[in-house]
Design a protein around this motif. Structure first.
Motif, PDB file in Angstrom:
ATOM      1  N   PHE A  53       0.834  -1.150   0.011  1.00  0.00           N
ATOM      2  CA  PHE A  53      -0.065   0.131   0.076  1.00  0.00           C
ATOM      3  C   PHE A  53       0.827   1.212  -0.264  1.00  0.00           C
ATOM      4  CE2 PHE A  53      -1.950   3.412   2.430  1.00  0.00           C
ATOM      5  CZ  PHE A  53      -3.037   3.737   1.596  1.00  0.00           C
ATOM      6  N   ARG A  54       1.730   1.228   0.801  1.00  0.00           N
ATOM      7  CA  ARG A  54       2.841   2.498   0.952  1.00  0.00           C
ATOM      8  C   ARG A  54       3.599   2.723  -0.427  1.00  0.00           C
ATOM      9  NH1 ARG A  54       6.566   1.004   5.887  1.00  0.00           N
ATOM     10  NH2 ARG A  54       7.261   3.148   5.794  1.00  0.00           N
ATOM     11  N   LEU A  55       3.837   1.547  -0.984  1.00  0.00           N
ATOM     12  CA  LEU A  55       4.758   1.768  -2.222  1.00  0.00           C
ATOM     13  C   LEU A  55       3.678   2.196  -3.431  1.00  0.00           C
ATOM     14  CD1 LEU A  55       7.051  -1.056  -2.108  1.00  0.00           C
ATOM     15  CD2 LEU A  55       7.629   1.210  -1.896  1.00  0.00           C
ATOM     16  N   SER A  56       2.481   1.855  -3.367  1.00  0.00           N
ATOM     17  CA  SER A  56       1.252   2.042  -4.180  1.00  0.00           C
ATOM     18  C   SER A  56       1.017   3.397  -4.299  1.00  0.00           C
ATOM     19  CB  SER A  56       0.243   1.193  -4.168  1.00  0.00           C
ATOM     20  OG  SER A  56       0.492  -0.194  -4.256  1.00  0.00           O
ATOM     21  N   LEU A  57       0.873   4.067  -2.899  1.00  0.00           N
ATOM     22  CA  LEU A  57       0.519   5.537  -2.729  1.00  0.00           C
ATOM     23  C   LEU A  57       1.824   6.351  -3.236  1.00  0.00           C
ATOM     24  CD1 LEU A  57      -1.243   7.617  -1.695  1.00  0.00           C
ATOM     25  CD2 LEU A  57      -0.296   7.124   0.555  1.00  0.00           C
ATOM     26  N   MET A  58       3.065   5.958  -2.988  1.00  0.00           N
ATOM     27  CA  MET A  58       4.052   6.610  -3.436  1.00  0.00           C
ATOM     28  C   MET A  58       4.022   6.772  -5.111  1.00  0.00           C
ATOM     29  SD  MET A  58       8.056   5.539  -3.692  1.00  0.00           S
ATOM     30  CE  MET A  58       7.701   4.002  -4.526  1.00  0.00           C
ATOM     31  N   MET A  59       3.490   5.631  -5.653  1.00  0.00           N
ATOM     32  CA  MET A  59       3.449   5.744  -6.984  1.00  0.00           C
ATOM     33  C   MET A  59       2.581   6.662  -7.466  1.00  0.00           C
ATOM     34  SD  MET A  59       5.857   4.243  -9.104  1.00  0.00           S
ATOM     35  CE  MET A  59       6.994   2.798  -8.736  1.00  0.00           C
ATOM     36  N   PHE A  60       1.235   6.500  -7.019  1.00  0.00           N
ATOM     37  CA  PHE A  60      -0.120   7.162  -7.359  1.00  0.00           C
ATOM     38  C   PHE A  60       0.651   8.937  -7.317  1.00  0.00           C
ATOM     39  CE2 PHE A  60      -3.662   9.741  -5.968  1.00  0.00           C
ATOM     40  CZ  PHE A  60      -4.560   9.084  -7.037  1.00  0.00           C
ATOM     41  N   LEU A  61       0.883   9.197  -6.188  1.00  0.00           N
ATOM     42  CA  LEU A  61       1.314  10.511  -6.107  1.00  0.00           C
ATOM     43  C   LEU A  61       2.428  11.034  -6.865  1.00  0.00           C
ATOM     44  CD1 LEU A  61       1.148  10.702  -2.099  1.00  0.00           C
ATOM     45  CD2 LEU A  61      -0.528  11.631  -3.810  1.00  0.00           C
ATOM     46  N   GLU A  62       3.363  10.336  -7.099  1.00  0.00           N
ATOM     47  CA  GLU A  62       4.664  10.666  -8.052  1.00  0.00           C
ATOM     48  C   GLU A  62       3.843  10.823  -9.486  1.00  0.00           C
ATOM     49  OE1 GLU A  62       8.355  10.677  -9.797  1.00  0.00           O
ATOM     50  OE2 GLU A  62       7.833  10.764  -7.961  1.00  0.00           O
ATOM     51  N   PHE A  63       2.976  10.137  -9.933  1.00  0.00           N
ATOM     52  CA  PHE A  63       2.510  10.330 -11.424  1.00  0.00           C
ATOM     53  C   PHE A  63       1.289  11.340 -11.516  1.00  0.00           C
ATOM     54  CE2 PHE A  63       5.402   6.799 -11.950  1.00  0.00           C
ATOM     55  CZ  PHE A  63       5.973   6.839 -13.281  1.00  0.00           C
ATOM     56  N   PHE A  64       0.534  11.456 -10.328  1.00  0.00           N
ATOM     57  CA  PHE A  64      -0.264  12.576  -9.949  1.00  0.00           C
ATOM     58  C   PHE A  64       0.159  13.789 -10.428  1.00  0.00           C
ATOM     59  CE2 PHE A  64      -3.312  15.579  -8.486  1.00  0.00           C
ATOM     60  CZ  PHE A  64      -4.497  15.105  -8.996  1.00  0.00           C
ATOM     61  N   VAL A  65       1.436  13.874  -9.726  1.00  0.00           N
ATOM     62  CA  VAL A  65       2.242  15.358 -10.028  1.00  0.00           C
ATOM     63  C   VAL A  65       2.601  15.541 -11.364  1.00  0.00           C
ATOM     64  CG1 VAL A  65       4.274  16.661  -9.404  1.00  0.00           C
ATOM     65  CG2 VAL A  65       3.106  15.485  -7.547  1.00  0.00           C
ATOM     66  N   TRP A  66       3.102  14.446 -11.992  1.00  0.00           N
ATOM     67  CA  TRP A  66       3.627  14.778 -13.491  1.00  0.00           C
ATOM     68  C   TRP A  66       2.419  14.887 -14.158  1.00  0.00           C
ATOM     69  CZ3 TRP A  66       7.126  10.647 -16.276  1.00  0.00           C
ATOM     70  CH2 TRP A  66       7.779  11.136 -17.166  1.00  0.00           C
ATOM     71  N   GLY A  67       1.331  13.822 -14.238  1.00  0.00           N
ATOM     72  CA  GLY A  67       0.100  14.086 -14.947  1.00  0.00           C
ATOM     73  C   GLY A  67      -0.630  15.517 -15.005  1.00  0.00           C
ATOM     74  N   SER A  68      -0.411  16.064 -13.664  1.00  0.00           N
ATOM     75  CA  SER A  68      -1.190  17.130 -13.462  1.00  0.00           C
ATOM     76  C   SER A  68      -0.922  18.486 -14.485  1.00  0.00           C
ATOM     77  CB  SER A  68      -1.034  17.799 -12.032  1.00  0.00           C
ATOM     78  OG  SER A  68      -1.327  16.898 -11.230  1.00  0.00           O
ATOM     79  N   TRP A  69       0.153  18.420 -15.084  1.00  0.00           N
ATOM     80  CA  TRP A  69       0.461  19.713 -15.921  1.00  0.00           C
ATOM     81  C   TRP A  69       1.188  19.060 -17.296  1.00  0.00           C
ATOM     82  CZ3 TRP A  69       5.721  19.634 -17.211  1.00  0.00           C
ATOM     83  CH2 TRP A  69       6.677  19.018 -16.678  1.00  0.00           C
ATOM     84  N   TYR A  70       1.870  17.804 -17.304  1.00  0.00           N
ATOM     85  CA  TYR A  70       2.517  17.534 -18.498  1.00  0.00           C
ATOM     86  C   TYR A  70       1.924  17.431 -19.714  1.00  0.00           C
ATOM     87  CZ  TYR A  70       6.189  15.022 -21.026  1.00  0.00           C
ATOM     88  OH  TYR A  70       7.369  14.676 -21.966  1.00  0.00           O
ATOM     89  N   VAL A  71       0.722  16.696 -19.527  1.00  0.00           N
ATOM     90  CA  VAL A  71      -0.154  16.413 -20.676  1.00  0.00           C
ATOM     91  C   VAL A  71      -0.814  17.790 -21.392  1.00  0.00           C
ATOM     92  CG1 VAL A  71      -2.267  15.590 -21.809  1.00  0.00           C
ATOM     93  CG2 VAL A  71      -0.950  14.317 -19.819  1.00  0.00           C
ATOM     94  N   THR A  72      -1.061  18.794 -20.617  1.00  0.00           N
ATOM     95  CA  THR A  72      -1.638  20.002 -21.111  1.00  0.00           C
ATOM     96  C   THR A  72      -0.521  21.158 -21.055  1.00  0.00           C
ATOM     97  OG1 THR A  72      -2.085  20.595 -18.632  1.00  0.00           O
ATOM     98  CG2 THR A  72      -3.852  19.396 -19.808  1.00  0.00           C
TER      99      THR A  72
END
Length: 410
Positions: A7-26
């Motif tokens: 769970f802890r590693l999954s949450l780390m991955m979720f937040l890591e790519f949420f940050v990147w996906g928040s601005w990179y696509v647009t």
């Protein structure tokens, strides 16, 4: 791996790519609409990712493999990144925006290797366990895209009112949260032993280059660089392309690619085990060529299905090549240089390959821009389709089938 660690590693991955996906696509759409950036400016902005990726293996090799715990480095970087995201949010013109983006990406790109290293450190069989953790990064990227379209920041009205700039402040808050959370992650101490004599090659993580002595890995490494040239066209042009031809809620629709990524990420262990590394990589590269052909001949009306299929192929393109490549790299690295080896493949893909690709995409997009401000997208997309096909033929010709042997597993 126990459920709490998973769970802890999954949450780390979720937040890591949420940050990147928040601005990179647009970002391409944001720069064109909010800062009046030209194709060359947008290309330059995306190239910061590549410059950061080229520096990444040296940062990771110098620090994570030899001096400090990886999770603490991850925390410091994301806290600094939160501040830089706020400065990007506050920028009024491209000349003031670019320096902050460059600094941010130099800091951010090493984190892609760090989250992998932190995860692999907790695993006994990465080829079976990693995809289940990594898939949460994809879910984080999806969540960011859906949220942007739900809030209508990427709608025609949202673009007219400059709302797309809010992606940067959203990324800032999540980056800060991840930075704080990182200090609670499982300990990932340096693995490489430091001798009394200082060696620059060791300090910079260059020992990971020894992987290239293995002929098959060298072919994979070169193929990784080459296939990321056409990949850069997707990252840089997909959002402006969909917006220009009139596809509504394009950011939300682009999450179809990440939804398919979730499905193929979960299917990867089965496919990988049944068909092996080479066939998995071949399928990925073939999917790249097909997606660009669909983009070339699709449109926002009767041909919209082609665009959606092209986007959906992202799951095959990304998972079957990148995730398989990360597992393959980890198997050859062994215990000593896990972090710097992941940094090395980051250099090949997000660094050298995409640096060339972003430059090429900017030049080609500008070349096919007419006097009325519209692009000849059919011609633009057929170029990366052709490049993908050539890389596929090169890989098939020179890469020998290879099994990840037990002694290679961490």
């Amino acid at each position: 791996m126990n459920p709490t660690t998973k769970f802890r590693l999954s949450l780390m991955m979720f937040l890591e790519f949420f940050v990147w996906g928040s601005w990179y696509v647009t970002m391409g759409t944001f720069l064109g609409n909010n800062l009046a950036a030209k194709d060359q400016d947008i290309s330059l902005a995306f190239s910061t990712q590549s410059l950061g990726a080229i520096i990444a293996p040296f940062v990771v090799g110098l620090i994570a493999d030899r001096y400090f715990q990886a999770q603490k480095i991850l925390g410091v970087i994301h806290i600094l990144g939160a501040g830089l995201m706020y400065l990007l949010y506050s920028s009024k013109e491209f000349s003031g925006f670019f320096p902050f983006l460059l600094i941010y990406m130099i800091l951010f790109m090493p984190t892609l290797a760090l989250v992998n290293s932190i995860s692999f450190n907790q695993m006994k069989s990465p080829e079976k366990e990693f995809s289940v953790i990594r898939v949460w990064g994809t879910i984080g990227w999806i969540a960011a895209g859906i949220l942007i379209s739900y809030l209508a920041w990427d709608s025609q009205e949202g673009l007219a009112n400059g709302l797309l700039k809010n992606t940067w402040i959203m990324a800032s808050f999540v980056s800060l949260a991840l930075g704080i959370y990182s200090f609670t992650l499982p300990s990932t101490p340096p693995r490489a032993k430091r001798s009394g004599e200082f060696k620059l090659s060791e300090a910079l993580g260059l020992d990971a280059l020894a992987l290239l002595k293995h002929k098959n890995y060298a072919i994979f490494f070169l193929s990784s660089i080459l296939i990321c040239i056409p990949l850069a066209f997707y990252y840089q042009n997909a959002s402006p392309f969909l917006t220009e031809i009139g596809v509504e809620n394009s950011t939300g629709k682009m999450t179809i690619g990440q939804i398919s990524e979730v499905l193929f990420m979960l299917a990867l262990p089965v496919f990988f085990s049944r068909f092996g590394l080479k066939k998995t990589l071949i399928v990925a590269m073939l999917a790249w060529a097909i997606r660009y052909v669909f983009f070339a001949f699709g449109d926002a009306d009767s041909g919209v299905w082609m665009l959606m299929v092209g986007i959906a192929l992202h799951g095959v393109c990304y998972d079957f090549f990148f995730v398989s490549g990360q597992i393959y790299t980890d198997s050859h690295a062994g215990e000593k240089f896990k972090s710097s080896a992941q940094g090395l493949i980051t250099l090949a893909t997000y660094g050298v390959g995409m640096l060339i690709g972003f430059w090429a995409a900017g030049q080609i997009s500008n070349y096919f821009l007419n006097t009325e401000g519209f692009h000849d997208w059919k011609s633009i997309w057929l170029i990366p389709a052709g490049i993908s096909l050539l890389v596929l033929l090169f890989f098939i010709s020179f890469f020998k089938s290879e099994e990840i042997k037990p002694e290679h597993k961490p």
